[in-house]
Design an enzyme around this catalytic site. Structure first.
Site, short mmCIF file in Angstrom:
data_model
loop_
_atom_site.label_atom_id
_atom_site.label_comp_id
_atom_site.label_asym_id
_atom_site.label_seq_id
_atom_site.Cartn_x
_atom_site.Cartn_y
_atom_site.Cartn_z
N ARG A 1 -7.93 -20.92 -1.78
CA ARG A 1 -6.86 -20.55 -1.05
C ARG A 1 -5.88 -21.44 -1.30
NH1 ARG A 1 -5.13 -21.87 4.37
NH2 ARG A 1 -4.00 -20.42 5.47
N GLU B 1 11.43 2.34 14.53
CA GLU B 1 10.60 3.26 14.24
C GLU B 1 9.40 3.23 14.98
OE1 GLU B 1 9.42 2.50 10.05
OE2 GLU B 1 9.63 0.39 10.45
N TYR C 1 0.75 -1.31 0.02
CA TYR C 1 -0.17 -0.04 -0.08
C TYR C 1 0.79 1.03 -0.02
CZ TYR C 1 0.60 0.94 5.00
OH TYR C 1 1.27 1.28 6.35
N LYS D 1 6.52 -1.93 1.94
CA LYS D 1 5.19 -1.48 2.63
C LYS D 1 4.13 -2.25 2.44
CE LYS D 1 3.13 2.91 3.25
NZ LYS D 1 3.24 3.14 4.67
N ARG E 1 8.40 4.05 -4.62
CA ARG E 1 8.23 3.25 -3.56
C ARG E 1 7.14 2.01 -3.93
NH1 ARG E 1 7.43 5.19 2.46
NH2 ARG E 1 5.52 5.29 1.73
N1 PDD Z 1 2.76 4.98 7.39
N2 PDD Z 1 7.37 3.81 9.24
C1 PDD Z 1 6.04 3.02 8.90
C2 PDD Z 1 5.94 1.49 9.86
C3 PDD Z 1 5.00 3.48 8.32
O1 PDD Z 1 3.71 2.76 8.38
C4 PDD Z 1 4.98 4.96 7.60
C5 PDD Z 1 4.16 5.41 7.06
C6 PDD Z 1 6.36 5.53 7.74
C7 PDD Z 1 6.47 6.79 7.13
O2 PDD Z 1 6.58 6.65 5.78
P1 PDD Z 1 6.09 7.86 4.70
O3 PDD Z 1 6.82 8.96 5.23
O4 PDD Z 1 6.43 7.58 3.45
O5 PDD Z 1 4.69 8.03 5.08
C8 PDD Z 1 7.43 4.78 8.42
C9 PDD Z 1 1.44 5.38 6.68
C10 PDD Z 1 1.25 6.95 6.89
C11 PDD Z 1 0.23 4.69 7.03
O6 PDD Z 1 0.31 3.55 7.34
O7 PDD Z 1 -0.73 5.23 7.28
#
Ligand code: PDD
Length: 286
Positions: free
Chosen positions: A100, A182, A32, A150, A51
């Site tokens: 599945r 993070e 996503y 992601k 990304r």
């Molecule tokens: N989340 N680290 C994690 C685990 C994240 O889920 C996100 C972003 C970030 C920051 O990435 P970016 O600057 O590209 O948004 C770092 C999004 C916003 C979400 O899950 O809603």
């Protein structure tokens, strides 16, 4: 009611559907992106598109939408839903072959599923939470080892937010082998004097699009940037702390595991970076 996008069609949200066999639903086999919208325009669209392509590539998933088409879909959803300030959520899964199975379906015959929807958030830039600053607690990072992709496996980050909430906090910072990785949905930073410290890139964290922009802007503003690991103890003794993400931009952190940073107010560096980021991003938005 929102208009959403599903596999080539713009539909009212209650008419949009995907298969119960979709691998995103059964296996979290999907990726996503979240892109913010300010003044009705997309923030750092290119970064998110790049990304997304990388995430798909790492999972050997075909990219079913060209960058131009993706931009067009984002813009159309902004227009159809009248979004001035908010978010666009995009998800691509490996699709469904009607059953599945752990093995991936044949990409020649199984189309990826593409879903996008908008989230209207009128006070995202002028955020009361950013004026107050966030309180965070630390939790163990027990996620899988490819956090640079992601994926939609967000159960643990979701649990982390709930653990934080129950503790009267806003968010959690995750810790692995003694070092902060993070936040549950953001990258984490500490500030010491004119120096900004944030974890180096690797498989352990998501390579934030906001992180890349903010570090570039910090360097341009003559701040020092150090990309290295730090502990919760070091963070508690820092002058300031903050997080970055597409949904909260630069968010000051004022408390870590019950220890107040400085006066317990958003730090100068974090607030300055938030301002610079918002100004510059509004100018380059598409
Ligand atoms: N989340 N680290 C994690 C685990 C994240 O889920 C996100 C972003 C970030 C920051 O990435 P970016 O600057 O590209 O948004 C770092 C999004 C916003 C979400 O899950 O809603």
């Amino acid at each position: 009611m929102r208009t959403v996008y599903v596999n080539g069609a713009y539909l009212p949200e209650n008419e949009a559907s995907i298969s119960i066999f979709d691998r995103g639903f059964l296996m979290a086999d999907g990726v996503y992106e979240v892109t913010s919208v300010l003044d009705g325009k997309l923030i750092d669209f290119d970064g998110h598109a790049v990304r997304l392509a990388r995430s798909l590539d790492e999972l050997e998933m075909r990219n079913p939408v060209s960058k131009d088409d993706l931009l067009e879909i984002h813009r159309e959803l902004v227009r159809l839903n009248g979004i001035e300030e908010g978010l666009i959520y995009l998800q691509i899964t490996r699709g469904s072959d009607g059953d599945r199975d752990f093995a991936f379906p044949d990409p020649e015959t199984t189309e990826p599923t593409v879903v996008l929807f908008t989230q209207n958030k009128p006070s995202m830039a002028d955020s009361p939470a950013a004026k107050r600053g966030a309180k965070v607690i630390s939790i163990d990072d027990i996620r899988w080892g490819r956090r640079d992709i992601k994926t939609v496996q967000l159960l643990y980050p979701s649990m982390g937010k709930m653990i934080a909430k129950k503790a009267g906090c806003d968010d959690a910072w995750m810790v692995e082998d003694g070092f902060v990785t993070e936040g549950t949905s953001n990258n984490a930073y500490i500030v010491k004097g004119n120096r900004i410290i944030t974890r180096h890139l690797g498989n352990e964290i998501l390579h934030g699009i906001t992180r890349a922009a903010v570090l570039r802007m910090a360097r341009e503003a003559q701040m020092e940037v150090e990309e290295r690991s730090f502990t919760i103890e070091e963070a508690q003794q820092a002058d300031e702390a903050f997080t970055t993400s597409a949904s909260a931009f630069v968010m000051p952190v004022v408390e870590i595991d019950g220890v107040t940073l400085g006066e317990g107010l958003p730090g100068k560096v974090a607030m300055r970076l938030r301002e610079i980021y918002l100004d510059e991003m509004r100018k380059t938005a598409v």
